[in-house]
Design a protein around this motif. Structure first.
Motif, PDB file in Angstrom:
ATOM      1  N   UNK A 147       1.553  -0.759  -0.028  1.00  0.00           N
ATOM      2  CA  UNK A 147      -0.079  -0.385  -0.474  1.00  0.00           C
ATOM      3  C   UNK A 147       1.205   0.974  -0.212  1.00  0.00           C
ATOM      4  N   UNK A 148       0.619   2.476  -0.786  1.00  0.00           N
ATOM      5  CA  UNK A 148       1.068   2.799  -0.820  1.00  0.00           C
ATOM      6  C   UNK A 148       0.235   4.529   0.323  1.00  0.00           C
ATOM      7  N   UNK A 149       0.481   4.694   0.790  1.00  0.00           N
ATOM      8  CA  UNK A 149       0.246   5.979   1.969  1.00  0.00           C
ATOM      9  C   UNK A 149      -0.464   6.743   1.300  1.00  0.00           C
ATOM     10  N   UNK A 150      -1.923   7.570   1.943  1.00  0.00           N
ATOM     11  CA  UNK A 150      -1.948   8.919   1.465  1.00  0.00           C
ATOM     12  C   UNK A 150      -1.411  10.128   2.487  1.00  0.00           C
ATOM     13  N   UNK A 151      -1.943   9.579   3.716  1.00  0.00           N
ATOM     14  CA  UNK A 151      -1.403  10.119   5.092  1.00  0.00           C
ATOM     15  C   UNK A 151       0.355  10.549   4.739  1.00  0.00           C
ATOM     16  N   UNK A 152       1.165   9.527   4.713  1.00  0.00           N
ATOM     17  CA  UNK A 152       2.776   9.707   4.358  1.00  0.00           C
ATOM     18  C   UNK A 152       3.567   9.298   3.232  1.00  0.00           C
ATOM     19  N   UNK A 153       4.637  10.217   2.575  1.00  0.00           N
ATOM     20  CA  UNK A 153       5.214   9.557   1.955  1.00  0.00           C
ATOM     21  C   UNK A 153       5.743   8.002   1.782  1.00  0.00           C
ATOM     22  N   UNK A 154       5.324   7.353   2.495  1.00  0.00           N
ATOM     23  CA  UNK A 154       5.560   5.592   3.016  1.00  0.00           C
ATOM     24  C   UNK A 154       4.770   4.774   2.417  1.00  0.00           C
ATOM     25  N   UNK A 155       5.231   3.487   2.400  1.00  0.00           N
ATOM     26  CA  UNK A 155       4.433   2.058   1.950  1.00  0.00           C
ATOM     27  C   UNK A 155       4.212   1.280   2.907  1.00  0.00           C
ATOM     28  N   UNK A 156       3.636   0.657   3.259  1.00  0.00           N
ATOM     29  CA  UNK A 156       3.216  -0.739   4.265  1.00  0.00           C
ATOM     30  C   UNK A 156       2.677  -2.080   3.172  1.00  0.00           C
ATOM     31  N   UNK A 157       2.923  -3.212   4.128  1.00  0.00           N
ATOM     32  CA  UNK A 157       2.936  -4.204   3.480  1.00  0.00           C
ATOM     33  C   UNK A 157       1.421  -4.898   4.280  1.00  0.00           C
ATOM     34  N   UNK A 158       0.800  -5.121   3.177  1.00  0.00           N
ATOM     35  CA  UNK A 158      -0.756  -4.946   4.543  1.00  0.00           C
ATOM     36  C   UNK A 158      -1.639  -7.303   4.266  1.00  0.00           C
ATOM     37  N   UNK A 168      -5.093  -8.904   8.618  1.00  0.00           N
ATOM     38  CA  UNK A 168      -4.443  -9.772   9.731  1.00  0.00           C
ATOM     39  C   UNK A 168      -3.522  -8.899  10.904  1.00  0.00           C
ATOM     40  N   UNK A 169      -2.558  -8.294   9.390  1.00  0.00           N
ATOM     41  CA  UNK A 169      -1.529  -7.951   9.995  1.00  0.00           C
ATOM     42  C   UNK A 169      -0.654  -6.652   9.024  1.00  0.00           C
ATOM     43  N   UNK A 170       0.385  -6.262   9.145  1.00  0.00           N
ATOM     44  CA  UNK A 170       1.123  -5.457   8.230  1.00  0.00           C
ATOM     45  C   UNK A 170       3.061  -5.851   9.054  1.00  0.00           C
ATOM     46  N   UNK A 171       3.900  -4.883   7.766  1.00  0.00           N
ATOM     47  CA  UNK A 171       4.866  -4.803   7.869  1.00  0.00           C
ATOM     48  C   UNK A 171       4.818  -3.810   7.300  1.00  0.00           C
ATOM     49  N   UNK A 172       5.574  -2.787   8.844  1.00  0.00           N
ATOM     50  CA  UNK A 172       6.185  -1.318   8.226  1.00  0.00           C
ATOM     51  C   UNK A 172       6.784  -1.019   8.419  1.00  0.00           C
ATOM     52  N   UNK A 176      10.818   5.722  10.639  1.00  0.00           N
ATOM     53  CA  UNK A 176      10.568   5.649  12.445  1.00  0.00           C
ATOM     54  C   UNK A 176      10.126   4.734  13.116  1.00  0.00           C
ATOM     55  N   UNK A 177      10.000   3.544  11.774  1.00  0.00           N
ATOM     56  CA  UNK A 177       9.250   2.265  12.408  1.00  0.00           C
ATOM     57  C   UNK A 177       9.578   1.949  11.149  1.00  0.00           C
ATOM     58  N   UNK A 178      10.301   0.086  11.961  1.00  0.00           N
ATOM     59  CA  UNK A 178      11.319  -0.964  11.173  1.00  0.00           C
ATOM     60  C   UNK A 178       9.717  -1.924  12.157  1.00  0.00           C
ATOM     61  N   UNK A 179       8.562  -2.807  11.817  1.00  0.00           N
ATOM     62  CA  UNK A 179       8.481  -4.042  12.294  1.00  0.00           C
ATOM     63  C   UNK A 179       7.330  -4.568  12.050  1.00  0.00           C
ATOM     64  N   UNK A 180       7.083  -5.622  12.391  1.00  0.00           N
ATOM     65  CA  UNK A 180       5.820  -6.147  12.184  1.00  0.00           C
ATOM     66  C   UNK A 180       4.397  -6.666  13.178  1.00  0.00           C
ATOM     67  N   UNK A 181       4.295  -6.407  12.471  1.00  0.00           N
ATOM     68  CA  UNK A 181       2.654  -5.985  12.803  1.00  0.00           C
ATOM     69  C   UNK A 181       1.452  -7.392  12.805  1.00  0.00           C
ATOM     70  N   UNK A 182       0.900  -7.757  13.870  1.00  0.00           N
ATOM     71  CA  UNK A 182       0.276  -9.229  13.776  1.00  0.00           C
ATOM     72  C   UNK A 182      -1.295  -8.905  14.422  1.00  0.00           C
ATOM     73  N   UNK A 183      -1.880  -9.350  14.100  1.00  0.00           N
ATOM     74  CA  UNK A 183      -3.096  -9.073  14.404  1.00  0.00           C
ATOM     75  C   UNK A 183      -3.346 -11.056  15.223  1.00  0.00           C
TER      76      UNK A 183
END
Length: 303
Positions: A147-158, A168-172, A176-183
């Motif tokens: 995903x290319x984010x509209x709220x900032x110049x970056x992308x995430x993997x959802x 279910x989660x994402x990789x950011x 400022x953030x380098x993490x995997x988030x899993x629900x």
């Protein structure tokens, strides 16, 4: 209500073709619609920072305008009229009036971004998307979207859960953030929450922090805040967004004296503009926003 449990081990199954799409792909659109239709959302998030210790966040959203986010350092609670922020290390909490910007500020934080559609419109979130591989998160098949984010110049993997139709989660990975988030737990509810679910109860012995009174905040305090949070992007040499906040005159171009709500400086840090400031950094604590508001509503003096 749907409730599922899952783990955090990721195993790639197969890869499909990549194609950027300005319109949301059907599966991603289904996630957005599920968030829009839901009355409540409860998540247990496992946050796995690269090079850091994992931690757990309990996130709960409800309509209209209710949230509670609890992590290892404290919690934020919005009850529809007031936002409470509690810091465990200080055993202290602050109160501030709730507005649309308060919800935006919280749900656009990196670890919670994938579920921000519960409150926010698509245009604030998704600029473009491309579908990728299908993966397995401990028995839960998910499809990967970049995903290319509209709220900032970056992308995430959802990672969208194929069975539930929600994230279910994402990789950011950004400045400022380098993490995997899993629900690890997901509950999507169709009924309104119980009346006392979002009632604030101060932790035992916690002290209340008072917001600065109008006239008590100084430009010297505002300058210190700007130097910490807005530089070097908004300096005389960078002029990001056309703003130089290194001088009083420059700051005043982003301020409407005696009207903090109409001031670009306040609107941007509240998340009421296209991009929340400070971009690529954590949102300002409410106490710091209150300082800006108090100074501006006092006439923005050069003191």
């Amino acid at each position: 209500m749907n409730r599922v449990l899952g783990g955090i081990a990721l195993a790639s199954l197969f890869v499909v073709g990549w194609a950027w799409q300005s319109a949301l792909p059907p599966q991603l659109s289904s996630h957005v619609q599920a968030m829009k239709k839901a009355q409540t959302l409860r998540l247990t998030l496992s946050v796995l920072p690269t090079g850091g210790a994992p931690y757990t966040v309990l996130l709960e959203y409800a309509k209209p305008g209710l949230l509670r986010i609890e992590g290892p350092t404290g919690f934020v609670l919005a009850d529809g009229t007031t936002v409470f922020e509690y810091k465990k290390a200080d055993n202290a909490y602050s109160e501030s009036p709730q507005d649309a910007g308060a919800l935006t500020t919280q749900c656009l934080q990196d670890p919670y971004w994938a579920w921000a559609s519960f409150f926010l419109e698509d245009g604030k979130l998704f600029k473009a998307a491309k579908q990728g591989s299908t993966r397995n998160i401990k028995g839960n098949v998910v499809t990967e979207f970049t995903i290319e984010r509209a709220d900032q110049a970056s992308s995430i993997t959802m990672y969208l859960d194929n069975k539930l139709g929600v994230a279910r989660g994402m990789q950011i990975k950004n400045a400022k953030t380098d993490a995997v988030v899993i629900a690890t737990e997901i509950e999507v509810g169709s009924e309104p929450p119980k009346a006392d679910r979002f009632k604030f109860v101060a932790p035992e012995g916690a002290k209340k922090l008072e917001a600065p009174a109008a006239g008590s905040a100084t430009f010297q305090q505002v300058t210190a805040l700007i130097n910490r949070s807005c530089m070097p992007c908004h300096s005389a040499t960078s002029l990001s967004g056309g703003y130089d906040l290194s001088t009083y005159e420059g700051v005043m171009k982003a301020v409407v004296p005696k009207n903090a709500d109409a001031s670009a400086l306040v609107r941007s840090v509240r998340g009421q503009t296209a991009v929340r400031m400070p971009q690529g950094r954590p949102p300002l604590p409410q106490a710091q926003i209150d300082l800006l508001v108090a100074w501006i509503n006092a006439g923005a003096p050069n003191n």
